[in-house]
Write a protein that holds these residues in place. Sequence first.
Motif, PDB file in Angstrom:
ATOM      1  N   ARG A 112       9.464 -21.884 -13.405  1.00 35.31           N
ATOM      2  CA  ARG A 112       8.017 -21.671 -13.398  1.00 35.31           C
ATOM      3  C   ARG A 112       7.603 -20.333 -12.794  1.00 35.31           C
ATOM      4  O   ARG A 112       6.418 -19.976 -12.805  1.00 35.31           O
ATOM      5  N   ASN A 113       8.565 -19.582 -12.276  1.00 32.55           N
ATOM      6  CA  ASN A 113       8.249 -18.252 -11.755  1.00 32.55           C
ATOM      7  C   ASN A 113       7.847 -17.317 -12.897  1.00 32.55           C
ATOM      8  O   ASN A 113       8.413 -17.388 -13.994  1.00 32.55           O
ATOM      9  N   HIS A 114       6.902 -16.445 -12.627  1.00 30.61           N
ATOM     10  CA  HIS A 114       6.508 -15.416 -13.592  1.00 30.61           C
ATOM     11  C   HIS A 114       6.958 -14.057 -13.068  1.00 30.61           C
ATOM     12  O   HIS A 114       6.777 -13.744 -11.891  1.00 30.61           O
ATOM     13  N   TYR A 115       7.534 -13.260 -13.947  1.00 33.91           N
ATOM     14  CA  TYR A 115       8.043 -11.944 -13.567  1.00 33.91           C
ATOM     15  C   TYR A 115       7.406 -10.867 -14.455  1.00 33.91           C
ATOM     16  O   TYR A 115       7.039 -11.133 -15.592  1.00 33.91           O
ATOM     17  N   ASN A 116       7.308  -9.679 -13.912  1.00 30.16           N
ATOM     18  CA  ASN A 116       6.878  -8.529 -14.713  1.00 30.16           C
ATOM     19  C   ASN A 116       7.681  -7.305 -14.260  1.00 30.16           C
ATOM     20  O   ASN A 116       8.633  -7.432 -13.487  1.00 30.16           O
ATOM     21  N   HIS A 117       7.284  -6.128 -14.734  1.00 31.01           N
ATOM     22  CA  HIS A 117       8.081  -4.932 -14.414  1.00 31.01           C
ATOM     23  C   HIS A 117       7.964  -4.526 -12.952  1.00 31.01           C
ATOM     24  O   HIS A 117       8.709  -3.644 -12.496  1.00 31.01           O
ATOM     25  N   ASN A 118       7.064  -5.153 -12.188  1.00 32.95           N
ATOM     26  CA  ASN A 118       7.002  -4.883 -10.751  1.00 32.95           C
ATOM     27  C   ASN A 118       8.328  -5.197 -10.078  1.00 32.95           C
ATOM     28  O   ASN A 118       8.722  -4.539  -9.099  1.00 32.95           O
ATOM     29  N   PHE A 119       9.039  -6.221 -10.573  1.00 33.45           N
ATOM     30  CA  PHE A 119      10.304  -6.636  -9.967  1.00 33.45           C
ATOM     31  C   PHE A 119      11.409  -5.603 -10.187  1.00 33.45           C
ATOM     32  O   PHE A 119      12.465  -5.682  -9.570  1.00 33.45           O
ATOM     33  N   SER A 120      11.159  -4.642 -11.076  1.00 31.64           N
ATOM     34  CA  SER A 120      12.088  -3.531 -11.278  1.00 31.64           C
ATOM     35  C   SER A 120      11.570  -2.253 -10.638  1.00 31.64           C
ATOM     36  O   SER A 120      12.109  -1.173 -10.863  1.00 31.64           O
ATOM     37  N   GLY A 121      10.503  -2.390  -9.865  1.00 35.78           N
ATOM     38  CA  GLY A 121       9.963  -1.239  -9.146  1.00 35.78           C
ATOM     39  C   GLY A 121       9.002  -0.391  -9.942  1.00 35.78           C
ATOM     40  O   GLY A 121       8.719   0.747  -9.550  1.00 35.78           O
ATOM     41  N   CYS A 122       8.483  -0.915 -11.065  1.00 40.31           N
ATOM     42  CA  CYS A 122       7.555  -0.150 -11.897  1.00 40.31           C
ATOM     43  C   CYS A 122       6.197  -0.852 -11.963  1.00 40.31           C
ATOM     44  O   CYS A 122       6.116  -2.078 -11.877  1.00 40.31           O
ATOM     45  N   TYR A 123       5.150  -0.059 -12.153  1.00 38.97           N
ATOM     46  CA  TYR A 123       3.799  -0.592 -12.086  1.00 38.97           C
ATOM     47  C   TYR A 123       2.911   0.080 -13.136  1.00 38.97           C
ATOM     48  O   TYR A 123       3.257   1.123 -13.693  1.00 38.97           O
ATOM     49  N   CYS A 124       1.764  -0.568 -13.383  1.00 39.66           N
ATOM     50  CA  CYS A 124       0.715  -0.008 -14.223  1.00 39.66           C
ATOM     51  C   CYS A 124       1.142   0.080 -15.692  1.00 39.66           C
ATOM     52  O   CYS A 124       2.307  -0.161 -16.039  1.00 39.66           O
ATOM     53  N   SER A 125       0.191   0.423 -16.552  1.00 39.24           N
ATOM     54  CA  SER A 125       0.492   0.598 -17.981  1.00 39.24           C
ATOM     55  C   SER A 125       1.354   1.827 -18.215  1.00 39.24           C
ATOM     56  O   SER A 125       1.985   1.969 -19.256  1.00 39.24           O
ATOM     57  N   CYS A 126       1.419   2.711 -17.202  1.00 41.63           N
ATOM     58  CA  CYS A 126       2.258   3.916 -17.326  1.00 41.63           C
ATOM     59  C   CYS A 126       3.699   3.650 -16.913  1.00 41.63           C
ATOM     60  O   CYS A 126       4.565   4.529 -17.053  1.00 41.63           O
ATOM     61  N   ASP A 127       3.981   2.443 -16.379  1.00 38.32           N
ATOM     62  CA  ASP A 127       5.343   2.027 -16.048  1.00 38.32           C
ATOM     63  C   ASP A 127       6.026   2.991 -15.074  1.00 38.32           C
ATOM     64  O   ASP A 127       7.178   3.359 -15.253  1.00 38.32           O
ATOM     65  N   ARG A 128       5.296   3.370 -14.033  1.00 36.53           N
ATOM     66  CA  ARG A 128       5.818   4.298 -13.051  1.00 36.53           C
ATOM     67  C   ARG A 128       6.103   3.590 -11.724  1.00 36.53           C
ATOM     68  O   ARG A 128       5.537   2.537 -11.430  1.00 36.53           O
ATOM     69  N   PRO A 129       6.999   4.156 -10.896  1.00 37.21           N
ATOM     70  CA  PRO A 129       7.284   3.561  -9.585  1.00 37.21           C
ATOM     71  C   PRO A 129       6.153   3.834  -8.598  1.00 37.21           C
ATOM     72  O   PRO A 129       5.276   4.671  -8.853  1.00 37.21           O
ATOM     73  N   TRP A 150      -0.071  -3.971 -10.876  1.00 41.23           N
ATOM     74  CA  TRP A 150      -0.877  -2.978 -10.174  1.00 41.23           C
ATOM     75  C   TRP A 150      -1.160  -1.807 -11.108  1.00 41.23           C
ATOM     76  O   TRP A 150      -0.269  -1.344 -11.825  1.00 41.23           O
ATOM     77  N   PHE A 151      -2.393  -1.289 -11.072  1.00 37.73           N
ATOM     78  CA  PHE A 151      -2.808  -0.228 -11.986  1.00 37.73           C
ATOM     79  C   PHE A 151      -3.403   0.944 -11.208  1.00 37.73           C
ATOM     80  O   PHE A 151      -4.128   0.749 -10.229  1.00 37.73           O
ATOM     81  N   HIS A 152      -3.076   2.161 -11.680  1.00 34.44           N
ATOM     82  CA  HIS A 152      -3.775   3.333 -11.162  1.00 34.44           C
ATOM     83  C   HIS A 152      -5.230   3.232 -11.604  1.00 34.44           C
ATOM     84  O   HIS A 152      -5.519   2.822 -12.723  1.00 34.44           O
ATOM     85  N   SER A 153      -6.149   3.614 -10.736  1.00 32.55           N
ATOM     86  CA  SER A 153      -7.564   3.509 -11.084  1.00 32.55           C
ATOM     87  C   SER A 153      -7.902   4.336 -12.321  1.00 32.55           C
ATOM     88  O   SER A 153      -8.781   3.962 -13.091  1.00 32.55           O
ATOM     89  N   ARG A 154      -7.150   5.426 -12.544  1.00 33.93           N
ATOM     90  CA  ARG A 154      -7.442   6.273 -13.702  1.00 33.93           C
ATOM     91  C   ARG A 154      -6.940   5.674 -15.008  1.00 33.93           C
ATOM     92  O   ARG A 154      -7.234   6.202 -16.082  1.00 33.93           O
ATOM     93  N   HIS A 155      -6.176   4.595 -14.934  1.00 36.26           N
ATOM     94  CA  HIS A 155      -5.651   3.950 -16.141  1.00 36.26           C
ATOM     95  C   HIS A 155      -6.322   2.615 -16.432  1.00 36.26           C
ATOM     96  O   HIS A 155      -5.782   1.804 -17.181  1.00 36.26           O
ATOM     97  N   LEU A 156      -7.483   2.393 -15.856  1.00 34.77           N
ATOM     98  CA  LEU A 156      -8.181   1.123 -16.043  1.00 34.77           C
ATOM     99  C   LEU A 156      -9.179   1.148 -17.197  1.00 34.77           C
ATOM    100  O   LEU A 156      -9.741   0.119 -17.560  1.00 34.77           O
ATOM    101  N   GLY A 157      -9.435   2.339 -17.751  1.00 33.98           N
ATOM    102  CA  GLY A 157     -10.387   2.435 -18.846  1.00 33.98           C
ATOM    103  C   GLY A 157     -11.820   2.433 -18.391  1.00 33.98           C
ATOM    104  O   GLY A 157     -12.744   2.286 -19.197  1.00 33.98           O
ATOM    105  N   CYS A 158     -12.039   2.569 -17.092  1.00 36.34           N
ATOM    106  CA  CYS A 158     -13.391   2.628 -16.533  1.00 36.34           C
ATOM    107  C   CYS A 158     -13.290   3.263 -15.154  1.00 36.34           C
ATOM    108  O   CYS A 158     -12.197   3.420 -14.617  1.00 36.34           O
TER     109      CYS A 158
END
Length: 399
Positions: A112-129, A150-158
């Motif tokens: 039931r655990n959910h994983y995303n790219h954060n677990f590989s040290g990457c974040y946001c739609s830009c997939d950066r550390p 987690w998203f950079h504020s400049r990549h939120l579309g607003c």
Amino acid sequence: MASNKEDADIDDAAINEEELEKALCVLAGSDPENCSYSRGYVKRQAVFACNTCTPSAAEPAGVCLACANKCHDGHDIFELYTKRNFRCDCGNGKFGEFNCQLIPAKDEENSRNHYNHNFSGCYCSCDRPYPDTDDQANDEMIQCIICEDWFHSRHLGCTAAEPEELQEMICEACMNKFPVLWTYAAHFAAPVVSVSHPEEEVEVDVVEGAEQVEDSESSQSQDEQPSVSHTKQEEAANRSSPCKRTHEEMTGSPAKATAKTAVCRLKELQAAGQERPRQGAVFWPYSWRSELCTCTSCKRTYVAGEVQFLMDQTDTILAYEKKGLDEPFGQHPLMALTSSMNRVQQLEVIYGFNELTTSMTAFLDQCEAEGKMVTVEAVHEFFEELRARKRRRTNAGYQ
């Protein structure tokens, strides 16, 4: 001039202390001594990933605070902040021959655990550390309350709303996965400040909240509207919307929320015909969850969309942090030592302090068990080993 500088220094110190309190309460809300696995899928807890045991090429896995301190001492670990309904993976099938020191017998996996790219040290739609040494923008990162990325504020579309004023954010992708939220956003979310391109002039499109709709006959001066020439603080002070709520309202018991189950609130809002542009992330005010309809049909929709936690006002990060601040750790003396550091540095110090405490206790226990004297040479060797661990961890982080 000197008085102004002193006032500014006091303000900066207060801000730094508040930031450190938040950093501390993320950890204080979790048990630093006992693996959380026995508690099942914990409602919310601090979660870490170990790049030594489960590198990016391996299956993603997360460990609790206690296991990060005790089982992965000296490893290359990184903080994932908090995760919802997560069960500690330490020592399960994803770790190969590595066993958890606190609870050795665990299921092969936590389905039931959910994983995303954060677990590989990457974040946001830009997939950066994060922190990103190649990013010179020093951009604030904001967590989506649904996907928990987690998203950079400049990549939120607003344009990012003032975080002190608006406590929760849902990214555009999650809004589209659960589109009924757009209806609520038209009535209860923060005003829309859309950005067509980072280099272009900001286009402001204000969507009034439900309270303002009821008051639509009254006039409103232009000075009360958001202006792109304002600072964030001025925007927060001048913006007129149903966003402001007390801290108690945000963290209070769900029983205090107004019951809206007699009729379907969603259908009423849809009938009102108010629309909001379906683009960009959405920022939500205090207590917005209490506006969600909880009729039987809507509850089934939340469950089908796996967002039933939105009905729980105690699920929020703010409620979790408040719990942490109520603990003694929230007033940790480390605050006095780290008041000038940023949040990343503060967490590194806190983790380092925990590591030192754990290692020192183990060292003294070993000396006592073996009947050895604690000599100066033994202490020097102990600290040299700690420095060696830090060097290995730092070197691994740059590979």
